[in-house]
Scaffold this active site. Sequence first.
Site, PDB file in Angstrom:
ATOM      1  N   ASP A 235     -10.785  10.137  -9.488  1.00 58.78           N
ATOM      2  CA  ASP A 235     -10.275   9.090 -10.499  1.00 58.78           C
ATOM      3  C   ASP A 235      -9.316   9.511 -11.185  1.00 58.78           C
ATOM      4  OD1 ASP A 235     -11.875  11.376 -11.409  1.00 58.78           O
ATOM      5  OD2 ASP A 235     -12.047  10.434 -13.473  1.00 58.78           O
ATOM      6  N   GLU A 236      -8.525   8.425 -11.738  1.00 55.51           N
ATOM      7  CA  GLU A 236      -7.597   8.236 -12.946  1.00 55.51           C
ATOM      8  C   GLU A 236      -6.610   9.337 -12.421  1.00 55.51           C
ATOM      9  OE1 GLU A 236     -10.154   7.396 -16.662  1.00 55.51           O
ATOM     10  OE2 GLU A 236     -10.409   9.214 -15.960  1.00 55.51           O
TER      11      GLU A 236
END
Length: 426
Positions: A235-236
């Site tokens: 993620d991210e």
Amino acid sequence: MIVRPGAAVIPAPARLGPEDELGAEGYRLEVRDGRARVDAETDAGRFYAERTLSRLSADGPAPDVAIADRPRFAWRGFMLDVARHFFGVADVCRLIDRLADYKLNVLHLHLSDDQGWRIAIDAWPRLAEHGGSGAASGGAGGCYSQDDLRAIVRYAAERHVTVVPEIDTPGHVQAALASYPELGAPGSSSALYGGVEVGFSSLDVHAELTYRFLDDVFGELAALAPGEFLHVGGDEAHSTSRADYRAFVERVRPLVAARGKRLAGWEEIASAPLPGGAVVQLWNTAGGEGAELARAAVEQGAQLVMSPADRVYLDMKYDAGTPLGQDWAGHVEVRDSYDWDPAKLVAGVPEEAIAGVEAPLWTETIATMQELETMVFPRLCAVAEVAWTPQARRNWGDFRARLAGEGVLWDAAGMAYHRSPQVDWR
Ligand code: TNX
């Protein structure tokens, strides 16, 4: 059969017909004159029958009932972020007991992030010694020894809960970079980080050392947690280019497969080619990009775990008056966590593509067990019923009445919980 109003269970039983299969987790339970009879094909099914019986008899002898029950989804999870704040073995085991109460069967442990590395890796000892020494907002550090994690895995397994360990990559790695600066992308900081920003750190996706490191970490983790999945985060990764991210996932896939594990990752991972048997965890559906990534995952044959932030992120504030938590996905009251259908969440993603539902607790603002319980309960009960009970059998009015009964048990157990104004607590 009559079930006394206050004694009905959470999650509500599915009510199968006589010809329905019980499957890997189902059971039939009949109580007459205080005597119980259980039918199940597996230990898990017998275990869930016992959970139901124990709830039915929580305040006296069990009433006469005939229940035939099995879960809607196979993956019924809770995620604990032990990286932003650390929670020790006793706390985690106390939580596992609650997961078992509500027939949840996955404990996803977010074991690493910028603020902390929480599992001892023999081949890279500074991860625990240095990477585990801090936490968000100046909190106390901590790290599981390998025996600690084995103890958690065993305690969970005895309650039919599988631990899914996550090492977040290629971003969210500052604690690892502080321990071994040579793992960082050029220009990386090598300082420990106690803030709460995301997206600034990255492994060096072009360095062979990165993949030797991950191979060692995955190897040791795979031996500790015998479940099917290794969660690689994903993620991210805001400081990794799209091309580099793809190349990284392609290098990580065989490392996970070589350990005999299926790959799990956050929704962003569906922007890269996925291996067979992958599970993709959705979180950002309200923002739109999550829906695209969900369809990309399904087109690749992956299954989805639904963790929509505006429904099941247990770190979101209940309302404007909640002292803890965040609100980037809005306020999430218990009815928000209850009133949604995973199969209607994303157009083009049918029930068959959904492995299940998982509620994450991110802990940037949550440091104690009391704070944790206040954010988790009663919303986790709503999530458990979303994951277990068929949509047609779910009803908010009925659920909120049963929830009031749980409050009595929580009070008696000295547990903290949010006394939501949406429930008539006793
Ligand atoms: C987003 S959701 C994150 C986490 C934060 C969380 C806070 C996801 C996969 N990443 O790093 O802790 O928001 O709500």
